[in-house]
Write a protein that holds these residues in place. Structure first.
Motif, PDB file in Angstrom:
ATOM      1  N   GLU A 101       0.819  -1.209   0.000  1.00  0.00           N
ATOM      2  CA  GLU A 101       0.000   0.000   0.000  1.00  0.00           C
ATOM      3  C   GLU A 101       0.855   1.262   0.000  1.00  0.00           C
ATOM      4  OE1 GLU A 101      -2.792  -0.027   3.240  1.00  0.00           O
ATOM      5  OE2 GLU A 101      -3.772  -1.853   2.533  1.00  0.00           O
ATOM      6  N   GLY A 102       2.180   1.094  -0.027  1.00  0.00           N
ATOM      7  CA  GLY A 102       3.073   2.245  -0.059  1.00  0.00           C
ATOM      8  C   GLY A 102       3.595   2.695   1.291  1.00  0.00           C
ATOM      9  N   VAL A 103       3.322   1.934   2.335  1.00  0.00           N
ATOM     10  CA  VAL A 103       3.817   2.273   3.671  1.00  0.00           C
ATOM     11  C   VAL A 103       5.272   1.824   3.770  1.00  0.00           C
ATOM     12  CG1 VAL A 103       3.547   1.838   6.154  1.00  0.00           C
ATOM     13  CG2 VAL A 103       1.520   2.094   4.695  1.00  0.00           C
ATOM     14  N   SER A 104       6.127   2.724   4.250  1.00  0.00           N
ATOM     15  CA  SER A 104       7.546   2.391   4.378  1.00  0.00           C
ATOM     16  C   SER A 104       7.905   2.139   5.841  1.00  0.00           C
ATOM     17  CB  SER A 104       8.411   3.511   3.802  1.00  0.00           C
ATOM     18  OG  SER A 104       8.096   4.744   4.412  1.00  0.00           O
ATOM     19  N   PHE A 105       8.991   1.409   6.011  1.00  0.00           N
ATOM     20  CA  PHE A 105       9.475   1.026   7.332  1.00  0.00           C
ATOM     21  C   PHE A 105      10.905   1.503   7.502  1.00  0.00           C
ATOM     22  CE2 PHE A 105       5.957  -1.692   6.529  1.00  0.00           C
ATOM     23  CZ  PHE A 105       5.429  -2.044   7.755  1.00  0.00           C
ATOM     24  N   ASP A 106      11.290   1.806   8.736  1.00  0.00           N
ATOM     25  CA  ASP A 106      12.674   2.184   8.991  1.00  0.00           C
ATOM     26  C   ASP A 106      13.520   0.936   9.199  1.00  0.00           C
ATOM     27  OD1 ASP A 106      12.328   1.349  11.672  1.00  0.00           O
ATOM     28  OD2 ASP A 106      12.201   3.382  12.459  1.00  0.00           O
ATOM     29  N   GLU A 107      14.798   1.134   9.458  1.00  0.00           N
ATOM     30  CA  GLU A 107      15.722   0.018   9.613  1.00  0.00           C
ATOM     31  C   GLU A 107      15.408  -0.851  10.821  1.00  0.00           C
ATOM     32  OE1 GLU A 107      17.023   3.681  11.536  1.00  0.00           O
ATOM     33  OE2 GLU A 107      16.704   3.289   9.416  1.00  0.00           O
ATOM     34  N   GLU A 108      14.615  -0.340  11.756  1.00  0.00           N
ATOM     35  CA  GLU A 108      14.217  -1.124  12.934  1.00  0.00           C
ATOM     36  C   GLU A 108      12.852  -1.779  12.754  1.00  0.00           C
ATOM     37  OE1 GLU A 108      14.680   1.149  16.519  1.00  0.00           O
ATOM     38  OE2 GLU A 108      16.633   1.905  15.872  1.00  0.00           O
ATOM     39  N   GLY A 109      12.287  -1.664  11.555  1.00  0.00           N
ATOM     40  CA  GLY A 109      11.008  -2.310  11.273  1.00  0.00           C
ATOM     41  C   GLY A 109       9.782  -1.553  11.749  1.00  0.00           C
ATOM     42  N   ARG A 110       9.930  -0.248  11.936  1.00  0.00           N
ATOM     43  CA  ARG A 110       8.807   0.570  12.395  1.00  0.00           C
ATOM     44  C   ARG A 110       8.257   1.416  11.258  1.00  0.00           C
ATOM     45  NH1 ARG A 110      12.066   2.988  17.310  1.00  0.00           N
ATOM     46  NH2 ARG A 110      13.019   3.838  15.464  1.00  0.00           N
ATOM     47  N   VAL A 111       6.954   1.638  11.289  1.00  0.00           N
ATOM     48  CA  VAL A 111       6.308   2.551  10.357  1.00  0.00           C
ATOM     49  C   VAL A 111       6.595   3.970  10.829  1.00  0.00           C
ATOM     50  CG1 VAL A 111       4.060   3.374   9.513  1.00  0.00           C
ATOM     51  CG2 VAL A 111       4.438   0.930   9.842  1.00  0.00           C
ATOM     52  N   ASP A 112       6.884   4.863   9.894  1.00  0.00           N
ATOM     53  CA  ASP A 112       7.049   6.285  10.215  1.00  0.00           C
ATOM     54  C   ASP A 112       5.653   6.866  10.425  1.00  0.00           C
ATOM     55  OD1 ASP A 112       7.394   9.030  10.285  1.00  0.00           O
ATOM     56  OD2 ASP A 112       8.719   9.087   8.532  1.00  0.00           O
ATOM     57  N   LEU A 113       5.271   7.034  11.691  1.00  0.00           N
ATOM     58  CA  LEU A 113       3.926   7.507  12.013  1.00  0.00           C
ATOM     59  C   LEU A 113       3.703   8.954  11.582  1.00  0.00           C
ATOM     60  CD1 LEU A 113       3.387   5.796  15.475  1.00  0.00           C
ATOM     61  CD2 LEU A 113       2.471   5.102  13.246  1.00  0.00           C
ATOM     62  N   GLU A 114       4.774   9.749  11.545  1.00  0.00           N
ATOM     63  CA  GLU A 114       4.632  11.135  11.063  1.00  0.00           C
ATOM     64  C   GLU A 114       4.214  11.152   9.596  1.00  0.00           C
ATOM     65  OE1 GLU A 114       5.013  14.254  12.561  1.00  0.00           O
ATOM     66  OE2 GLU A 114       4.940  13.097  14.420  1.00  0.00           O
ATOM     67  N   ARG A 115       4.784  10.251   8.838  1.00  0.00           N
ATOM     68  CA  ARG A 115       4.523  10.198   7.398  1.00  0.00           C
ATOM     69  C   ARG A 115       3.254   9.420   7.052  1.00  0.00           C
ATOM     70  NH1 ARG A 115       8.492   7.580   2.844  1.00  0.00           N
ATOM     71  NH2 ARG A 115       7.176   8.095   1.078  1.00  0.00           N
ATOM     72  N   HIS A 116       3.031   8.286   7.735  1.00  0.00           N
ATOM     73  CA  HIS A 116       1.943   7.383   7.363  1.00  0.00           C
ATOM     74  C   HIS A 116       0.790   7.332   8.364  1.00  0.00           C
ATOM     75  CE1 HIS A 116       4.233   5.861   3.992  1.00  0.00           C
ATOM     76  NE2 HIS A 116       5.266   5.667   4.798  1.00  0.00           N
ATOM     77  N   GLY A 117       0.901   8.096   9.452  1.00  0.00           N
ATOM     78  CA  GLY A 117      -0.163   8.073  10.454  1.00  0.00           C
ATOM     79  C   GLY A 117      -1.455   8.678   9.915  1.00  0.00           C
ATOM     80  N   TRP A 118      -2.559   8.082  10.308  1.00  0.00           N
ATOM     81  CA  TRP A 118      -3.886   8.524   9.859  1.00  0.00           C
ATOM     82  C   TRP A 118      -4.406   9.633  10.751  1.00  0.00           C
ATOM     83  CZ3 TRP A 118      -8.957   6.351  11.819  1.00  0.00           C
ATOM     84  CH2 TRP A 118     -10.052   6.856  11.099  1.00  0.00           C
ATOM     85  N   ASP A 119      -4.794  10.730  10.124  1.00  0.00           N
ATOM     86  CA  ASP A 119      -5.459  11.831  10.822  1.00  0.00           C
ATOM     87  C   ASP A 119      -6.872  11.899  10.275  1.00  0.00           C
ATOM     88  OD1 ASP A 119      -6.447  14.172  11.872  1.00  0.00           O
ATOM     89  OD2 ASP A 119      -4.822  15.441  11.122  1.00  0.00           O
ATOM     90  N   PRO A 120      -7.846  11.382  11.025  1.00  0.00           N
ATOM     91  CA  PRO A 120      -9.213  11.327  10.516  1.00  0.00           C
ATOM     92  C   PRO A 120      -9.836  12.697  10.236  1.00  0.00           C
ATOM     93  CG  PRO A 120      -9.159  10.642  12.805  1.00  0.00           C
ATOM     94  CD  PRO A 120      -7.740  10.831  12.373  1.00  0.00           C
ATOM     95  N   SER A 121      -9.268  13.749  10.794  1.00  0.00           N
ATOM     96  CA  SER A 121      -9.822  15.083  10.556  1.00  0.00           C
ATOM     97  C   SER A 121      -9.261  15.723   9.285  1.00  0.00           C
ATOM     98  CB  SER A 121      -9.559  15.994  11.758  1.00  0.00           C
ATOM     99  OG  SER A 121      -8.168  16.201  11.909  1.00  0.00           O
ATOM    100  N   ALA A 122      -8.189  15.159   8.725  1.00  0.00           N
ATOM    101  CA  ALA A 122      -7.561  15.732   7.528  1.00  0.00           C
ATOM    102  C   ALA A 122      -8.247  15.211   6.275  1.00  0.00           C
ATOM    103  CB  ALA A 122      -6.082  15.361   7.493  1.00  0.00           C
ATOM    104  N   ARG A 123      -8.367  16.072   5.312  1.00  0.00           N
ATOM    105  CA  ARG A 123      -8.902  15.683   4.002  1.00  0.00           C
ATOM    106  C   ARG A 123      -7.740  15.262   3.124  1.00  0.00           C
ATOM    107  NH1 ARG A 123     -14.243  15.291   3.857  1.00  0.00           N
ATOM    108  NH2 ARG A 123     -15.361  17.042   4.711  1.00  0.00           N
ATOM    109  N   ARG A 124      -7.929  14.226   2.337  1.00  0.00           N
ATOM    110  CA  ARG A 124      -6.866  13.769   1.423  1.00  0.00           C
ATOM    111  C   ARG A 124      -7.079  14.340   0.054  1.00  0.00           C
ATOM    112  NH1 ARG A 124      -4.688   8.060   1.080  1.00  0.00           N
ATOM    113  NH2 ARG A 124      -2.723   9.063   1.070  1.00  0.00           N
TER     114      ARG A 124
END
Length: 110
Positions: free
Chosen positions: A87-110
């Motif tokens: 789906e295009g979600v990237s992971f860092d070298e420790e296997g974590r999702v970058d929440l700043e980049r991929h985190g969902w903000d339900p109030s934001a319009r896409r």
């Protein structure tokens, strides 16, 4: 007929409805979903609500741990990460999702 209020909707159903809203390429955390239902379930309870959903009915892979970690690795090694990467979600070298980049903000319009 009276309008059905969110507070009257069972917590599992509320969680499942929220997970359905998470867009492709975005993730939410268990704690975030817990807060969105006013703490009616703990983050662990949110996990149980997700597990209780009928197979294929919600995009469960879009829910991760508080620090962007995958929490299904023991049960389904590699599956959640593979689904998110598709789906295009990237992971860092420790296997974590970058929440700043991929985190969902339900109030934001896409």
């Amino acid at each position: 007929m009276a309008k059905h209020r969110a507070e009257e909707t069972p917590p599992f159903e509320r969680v499942q409805a929220l997970v359905k809203r998470i867009p492709r390429g975005r993730v939410a955390t268990y704690g975030q979903l817990s807060r969105m239902i006013d703490g009616r379930l703990t983050p662990v309870g949110v996990g149980w609500a997700i597990r209780a959903a009928a197979e294929g009915s919600i995009p469960w892979q879009r829910v991760v741990g508080a620090k962007g970690r995958i929490s299904t690795e023991r049960e389904h090694p590699g599956l959640q990460r593979e689904m998110l990467e598709s789906e295009g979600v990237s992971f860092d070298e420790e296997g974590r999702v970058d929440l700043e980049r991929h985190g969902w903000d339900p109030s934001a319009r896409r």
